[in-house]
Design a protein around this motif. Sequence first.
Motif, PDB file in Angstrom:
ATOM      1  N   GLU A   1       0.827  -1.204   0.000  1.00 43.79           N
ATOM      2  CA  GLU A   1       0.000   0.000   0.000  1.00 43.79           C
ATOM      3  C   GLU A   1       0.859   1.251   0.000  1.00 43.79           C
ATOM      4  OE1 GLU A   1      -3.138   0.517   2.826  1.00 43.79           O
ATOM      5  OE2 GLU A   1      -3.797  -1.543   2.559  1.00 43.79           O
ATOM      6  N   CYS A   2       1.941   1.218   0.777  1.00 42.38           N
ATOM      7  CA  CYS A   2       2.848   2.372   0.829  1.00 42.38           C
ATOM      8  C   CYS A   2       3.490   2.587  -0.532  1.00 42.38           C
ATOM      9  CB  CYS A   2       3.928   2.134   1.887  1.00 42.38           C
ATOM     10  SG  CYS A   2       3.298   2.197   3.573  1.00 42.38           S
ATOM     11  N   VAL A   3       3.949   1.515  -1.148  1.00 46.70           N
ATOM     12  CA  VAL A   3       4.589   1.625  -2.452  1.00 46.70           C
ATOM     13  C   VAL A   3       3.626   2.228  -3.458  1.00 46.70           C
ATOM     14  CG1 VAL A   3       5.520   0.295  -4.389  1.00 46.70           C
ATOM     15  CG2 VAL A   3       6.239  -0.224  -2.052  1.00 46.70           C
ATOM     16  N   GLN A   4       2.398   1.734  -3.438  1.00 48.41           N
ATOM     17  CA  GLN A   4       1.399   2.247  -4.378  1.00 48.41           C
ATOM     18  C   GLN A   4       1.057   3.705  -4.100  1.00 48.41           C
ATOM     19  OE1 GLN A   4      -2.126  -0.023  -5.147  1.00 48.41           O
ATOM     20  NE2 GLN A   4      -1.028  -1.947  -4.927  1.00 48.41           N
ATOM     21  N   ALA A   5       0.920   4.038  -2.844  1.00 50.39           N
ATOM     22  CA  ALA A   5       0.586   5.416  -2.490  1.00 50.39           C
ATOM     23  C   ALA A   5       1.704   6.364  -2.907  1.00 50.39           C
ATOM     24  CB  ALA A   5       0.334   5.521  -0.988  1.00 50.39           C
ATOM     25  N   LEU A   6       2.943   5.974  -2.607  1.00 52.87           N
ATOM     26  CA  LEU A   6       4.073   6.846  -2.931  1.00 52.87           C
ATOM     27  C   LEU A   6       4.269   6.967  -4.437  1.00 52.87           C
ATOM     28  CD1 LEU A   6       6.663   5.819  -0.209  1.00 52.87           C
ATOM     29  CD2 LEU A   6       5.357   7.926  -0.364  1.00 52.87           C
ATOM     30  N   ALA A   7       3.995   5.891  -5.154  1.00 51.62           N
ATOM     31  CA  ALA A   7       4.153   5.924  -6.604  1.00 51.62           C
ATOM     32  C   ALA A   7       3.149   6.860  -7.253  1.00 51.62           C
ATOM     33  CB  ALA A   7       4.005   4.518  -7.170  1.00 51.62           C
ATOM     34  N   ARG A   8       2.049   7.128  -6.540  1.00 53.16           N
ATOM     35  CA  ARG A   8       0.993   7.947  -7.126  1.00 53.16           C
ATOM     36  C   ARG A   8       0.942   9.361  -6.570  1.00 53.16           C
ATOM     37  NH1 ARG A   8      -3.950   3.638  -7.137  1.00 53.16           N
ATOM     38  NH2 ARG A   8      -3.357   2.515  -9.001  1.00 53.16           N
ATOM     39  N   ILE A   9       1.872   9.661  -5.661  1.00 50.52           N
ATOM     40  CA  ILE A   9       1.804  10.962  -4.999  1.00 50.52           C
ATOM     41  C   ILE A   9       1.877  12.110  -6.005  1.00 50.52           C
ATOM     42  CG2 ILE A   9       3.354  12.512  -3.728  1.00 50.52           C
ATOM     43  CD1 ILE A   9       3.338  10.631  -1.460  1.00 50.52           C
ATOM     44  N   HIS A  10       2.755  11.980  -6.995  1.00 47.35           N
ATOM     45  CA  HIS A  10       2.892  13.083  -7.953  1.00 47.35           C
ATOM     46  C   HIS A  10       1.613  13.266  -8.774  1.00 47.35           C
ATOM     47  CE1 HIS A  10       7.213  12.472  -7.064  1.00 47.35           C
ATOM     48  NE2 HIS A  10       7.169  13.781  -7.071  1.00 47.35           N
TER      49      HIS A  10
ATOM     50  N   ASN B   1       6.043  11.827   3.826  1.00 46.75           N
ATOM     51  CA  ASN B   1       6.527  11.906   2.450  1.00 46.75           C
ATOM     52  C   ASN B   1       5.629  12.793   1.611  1.00 46.75           C
ATOM     53  OD1 ASN B   1       8.931  10.298   2.102  1.00 46.75           O
ATOM     54  ND2 ASN B   1       7.674   8.575   2.746  1.00 46.75           N
ATOM     55  N   PHE B   2       4.339  12.634   1.809  1.00 49.13           N
ATOM     56  CA  PHE B   2       3.375  13.421   1.059  1.00 49.13           C
ATOM     57  C   PHE B   2       3.541  14.904   1.350  1.00 49.13           C
ATOM     58  CE2 PHE B   2      -0.700  15.636   1.054  1.00 49.13           C
ATOM     59  CZ  PHE B   2      -1.021  15.537  -0.287  1.00 49.13           C
ATOM     60  N   GLU B   3       3.747  15.241   2.621  1.00 49.11           N
ATOM     61  CA  GLU B   3       3.889  16.651   2.981  1.00 49.11           C
ATOM     62  C   GLU B   3       5.135  17.255   2.359  1.00 49.11           C
ATOM     63  OE1 GLU B   3       3.497  16.812   7.200  1.00 49.11           O
ATOM     64  OE2 GLU B   3       1.329  16.772   7.090  1.00 49.11           O
ATOM     65  N   ILE B   4       6.199  16.468   2.308  1.00 49.25           N
ATOM     66  CA  ILE B   4       7.430  16.949   1.669  1.00 49.25           C
ATOM     67  C   ILE B   4       7.194  17.179   0.180  1.00 49.25           C
ATOM     68  CG2 ILE B   4       9.774  16.289   1.025  1.00 49.25           C
ATOM     69  CD1 ILE B   4       9.808  14.693   3.746  1.00 49.25           C
ATOM     70  N   GLU B   5       6.611  16.189  -0.472  1.00 46.12           N
ATOM     71  CA  GLU B   5       6.341  16.311  -1.909  1.00 46.12           C
ATOM     72  C   GLU B   5       5.391  17.464  -2.186  1.00 46.12           C
ATOM     73  OE1 GLU B   5       7.693  14.777  -4.319  1.00 46.12           O
ATOM     74  OE2 GLU B   5       8.701  13.110  -3.341  1.00 46.12           O
ATOM     75  N   SER B   6       4.393  17.581  -1.334  1.00 44.30           N
ATOM     76  CA  SER B   6       3.391  18.620  -1.492  1.00 44.30           C
ATOM     77  C   SER B   6       4.024  20.003  -1.369  1.00 44.30           C
ATOM     78  CB  SER B   6       2.303  18.432  -0.439  1.00 44.30           C
ATOM     79  OG  SER B   6       1.442  19.528  -0.435  1.00 44.30           O
ATOM     80  N   THR B   7       4.920  20.159  -0.387  1.00 50.49           N
ATOM     81  CA  THR B   7       5.597  21.441  -0.185  1.00 50.49           C
ATOM     82  C   THR B   7       6.458  21.789  -1.387  1.00 50.49           C
ATOM     83  OG1 THR B   7       5.651  20.991   2.179  1.00 50.49           O
ATOM     84  CG2 THR B   7       7.101  22.719   1.376  1.00 50.49           C
TER      85      THR B   7
END
Length: 90
Positions: free
Chosen positions: A16-25, A53-59
């Motif tokens: 789930e983490c892999v999938q979530a991180l792969a789709r963050i962008h 991770n999401f917050e970092i990418e989002s920022t």
Amino acid sequence: MAEGGMYSHEHDEMDECVQALARIHAFLHHELLEADADMIRHHLHACERCMENFEIESTITEMIQRSQPTTSAPSTLTARIQTLRITRKG
Ligand SMILES: [Zn+2]
């Protein structure tokens, strides 16, 4: 050690983490279907590591979008993002 293949049916937390991180962008760029976006939102609320991770990418995404008009985004960065997407899709 579990037999019968490499899939464990216990709890695919890592998957789930892999999938979530792969789709963050794609998520940040609103390119996901509603159902996929929901899945990621749900996972982020449940998973502290992915939320970080999401917050970092989002920022980073926000900073880029604020400092650069979309029309003149640095071509190197655009290329990098596209490369990332292609890599993660494959
Ligand atoms: Zn996670």
